[in-house]
Write a protein that holds these residues in place. Structure first.
Motif, PDB file in Angstrom:
ATOM      1  N   SER A 171       0.843  -1.091  -0.186  1.00 54.47           N
ATOM      2  CA  SER A 171      -0.290   0.132  -0.356  1.00 54.47           C
ATOM      3  C   SER A 171       0.490   1.020  -0.166  1.00 54.47           C
ATOM      4  O   SER A 171       1.927   1.356   0.475  1.00 54.47           O
ATOM      5  N   ALA A 172       0.494   2.054  -1.043  1.00 56.80           N
ATOM      6  CA  ALA A 172       1.107   2.928  -0.592  1.00 56.80           C
ATOM      7  C   ALA A 172      -0.186   4.471  -0.096  1.00 56.80           C
ATOM      8  O   ALA A 172      -1.150   4.614  -0.072  1.00 56.80           O
ATOM      9  N   SER A 173       0.888   5.328   0.041  1.00 53.40           N
ATOM     10  CA  SER A 173       0.278   6.786   0.616  1.00 53.40           C
ATOM     11  C   SER A 173       0.537   8.269   0.661  1.00 53.40           C
ATOM     12  O   SER A 173       2.375   8.385  -0.074  1.00 53.40           O
ATOM     13  N   HIS A 174      -0.010   9.031   0.915  1.00 50.81           N
ATOM     14  CA  HIS A 174       0.441  10.672   0.978  1.00 50.81           C
ATOM     15  C   HIS A 174       0.879  11.130   1.966  1.00 50.81           C
ATOM     16  O   HIS A 174       1.269  11.939   2.175  1.00 50.81           O
ATOM     17  N   ASP A 175       1.143   9.768   2.559  1.00 55.37           N
ATOM     18  CA  ASP A 175       2.088  10.102   4.395  1.00 55.37           C
ATOM     19  C   ASP A 175       3.030   9.072   3.714  1.00 55.37           C
ATOM     20  O   ASP A 175       4.481   9.518   4.620  1.00 55.37           O
ATOM     21  N   ARG A 176       3.982   9.407   2.281  1.00 55.90           N
ATOM     22  CA  ARG A 176       5.098   9.426   1.908  1.00 55.90           C
ATOM     23  C   ARG A 176       5.637   8.196   2.021  1.00 55.90           C
ATOM     24  O   ARG A 176       6.692   8.189   2.047  1.00 55.90           O
ATOM     25  N   CYS A 177       5.097   6.694   2.467  1.00 58.28           N
ATOM     26  CA  CYS A 177       5.373   5.531   2.494  1.00 58.28           C
ATOM     27  C   CYS A 177       4.822   4.293   2.335  1.00 58.28           C
ATOM     28  O   CYS A 177       3.808   4.885   1.887  1.00 58.28           O
ATOM     29  N   VAL A 178       5.700   3.545   2.102  1.00 56.17           N
ATOM     30  CA  VAL A 178       5.079   2.123   1.532  1.00 56.17           C
ATOM     31  C   VAL A 178       4.547   1.116   2.677  1.00 56.17           C
ATOM     32  O   VAL A 178       5.933   1.443   3.570  1.00 56.17           O
ATOM     33  N   LYS A 179       3.765   0.651   3.029  1.00 56.48           N
ATOM     34  CA  LYS A 179       3.835  -0.709   3.837  1.00 56.48           C
ATOM     35  C   LYS A 179       3.298  -2.064   3.126  1.00 56.48           C
ATOM     36  O   LYS A 179       2.200  -1.393   1.948  1.00 56.48           O
ATOM     37  N   VAL A 180       3.586  -3.074   4.105  1.00 59.14           N
ATOM     38  CA  VAL A 180       3.375  -4.102   3.282  1.00 59.14           C
ATOM     39  C   VAL A 180       2.595  -4.786   4.676  1.00 59.14           C
ATOM     40  O   VAL A 180       2.963  -5.129   5.374  1.00 59.14           O
ATOM     41  N   TRP A 181       1.564  -5.485   4.132  1.00 62.81           N
ATOM     42  CA  TRP A 181       0.524  -6.474   4.544  1.00 62.81           C
ATOM     43  C   TRP A 181       0.055  -7.720   4.367  1.00 62.81           C
ATOM     44  O   TRP A 181       0.980  -8.226   3.267  1.00 62.81           O
TER      45      TRP A 181
END
Length: 426
Positions: free
Chosen positions: A205-215
């Motif tokens: 997932s990518a976000s406007h918070d400038r980071c990518v998360k893995v789930w």
């Protein structure tokens, strides 16, 4: 062999160093290709002609080793505007859509708070499922989102559907029943990109918070967070490898994230905000920006292999000439066929020429409105466009004559040319 020496010299000239694993994979592909060529040049057992002359087929390689470039653009006919089917149901602009892996269903979402997610049957055009939304803060009690849905992704087995919204939430759904299974929280701003790793239930997932998360969706678990972008992330995509690519908005970069190595490669080429990105195959990708440019990239080069400026032409905005923003890109996986969308009243089809070093325009398909999402079917039989009167991320302009809808564009193949040996071929 001379070809092996040439490949080694080319590899040495690349701007990005290979990891040991990537080098092993590249050399294995080269060895298999040499074996295939050697097998085709030898006569078939008990025959005096080469296998290909006798109608034999080359060895079938595993999916991971299939040739990455199939010239499908030569087979596709110019789409007929009269054959385009329009699905109406969303009251506000369609922001994102995905096609099920078997090409039977389309899932779409919009800015509409009361009609947040729909499931459509491709063949009949019927709406099979509708998930209503609710007010902000009531997501635990209501079935759907309570704010604009900006992105969605479906797993390669068609089991899970993921949706992300402006309210920082990711919802996981059963794609067959449209039942919500889980909510992921953790992002600190709007979720703008989602992608399942092919063949797994690993979600990026990518976000406007400038980071990518893995789930890990199957276990409802958070895995890790990746940092690097200097501005909001506007798009994300992935394929089979344990990596993903992202578009970094106004930081002007495209990034390739190598998850196991905990490293990233940074690519530069656009002059404006990079708004959309998609992988073509495991080695190439395409991106679009609000400076009107479409870029074709190789994952081993930090600069674009090809760049089409003002890809959709220019517009007159309050007396100023500006390029039409590229709001959506799509690639037919493992082929040379691309599609781009803007609000220029058309979707454009492109061909990747000369080993992905050229972008050649093919045809324009008339569609009025902001093209906020584009997806090719897995078989390449049709292209789906999500249209709206506004851009998916804002309300800078409004195309009043546009219809908030989903358009299914059939892609017919050309008839095979008759063989010169066929009777009556004249």
């Amino acid at each position: 062999s001379p070809s092996l020496g040439r490949r080694r010299r080319e590899a040495a000239e690349e701007e990005v160093e290979e990891t040991p694993q990537e080098k092993k994979l590249r050399l294995a592909k080269l060895y298999l290709e040499q074996l295939r060529q050697h097998g085709e040049s030898r006569p078939a057992p008990g025959a005096g002609a080469p296998a290909r002359q006798r109608g034999g087929q080359p060895p079938v390689l595993s999916p991971a080793l299939t040739p990455p470039h199939i010239p499908l653009s030569l087979q596709v006919q110019p789409p007929d505007p009269a054959s385009i089917r329009v699905l109406r149901g969303h009251q506000l602009p369609v922001t994102c859509l995905v096609i099920s892996p078997d090409d039977r269903f389309i899932f779409s979402a919009s800015k509409d708070g009361s009609l947040i997610k729909c499931k459509w049957e491709v063949e009949s055009g019927k709406r099979l499922c509708m998930v209503p939304g609710g007010k902000k803060g009531t997501e635990e009690r209501h079935m759907g989102h309570a704010s604009h849905v900006l992105c969605m992704a479906i797993s390669s087995d068609g089991k899970y559907l993921a949706t992300g919204d402006r309210n920082k939430l990711i919802m996981i759904w059963d794609a067959a029943t449209c039942k919500r299974l889980h909510i992921f929280t953790g992002h600190h701003d709007a979720v703008s990109g989602l992608s399942f790793r092919k063949g797994t239930h690993q979600l990026y997932s990518a976000s406007h918070d400038r980071c990518v998360k893995v789930w890990n969706v199957a276990e409802n678990a958070y895995v890790e967070t990746l940092f690097g972008h200097q501005d909001v992330i506007t798009g994300l995509d992935s394929l089979s490898r344990e990596c993903c690519v992202t578009a970094g908005g106004r930081d002007g970069t495209v990034r390739l994230w190598k998850i196991p190595e905990e490293s990233q490669l940074v690519f530069y080429g656009h002059q404006g905000s990079i708004d959309c990105i998609q992988l073509i195959n495991e080695e190439h990708m395409v991106s679009g920006a609000d400076d009107g440019s479409v870029a074709l990239w190789g994952l081993t080069k930090k600069k674009p292999l090809a760049l089409a400026r003002q890809a959709h032409g220019m517009q007159d905005t309050q007396g100023l000439q500006q390029p039409y923003w590229i709001s959506a890109v799509a690639a037919l996986r493992n082929s040379d066929l691309l599609a781009t969308g803007s609000h220029s009243a058309s979707v454009k089809l492109w061909k990747c020429g000369e080993g992905f070093r050229k972008l050649e325009p093919l045809w324009d398909i008339p569609l009025v409105g902001f093209v906020n999402s584009l997806k090719f079917s897995a078989a390449g039989d049709f292209l789906v466009a999500g249209l709206g009167q506004e851009h998916r991320l804002g309300r800078w302009w409004r195309v009043k004559e546009a219809k908030n809808s989903i358009c299914i564009i059939p892609l017919k193949r050309r008839a095979a040319a008759p063989s010169p040996e066929a009777p009556n071929s004249s």
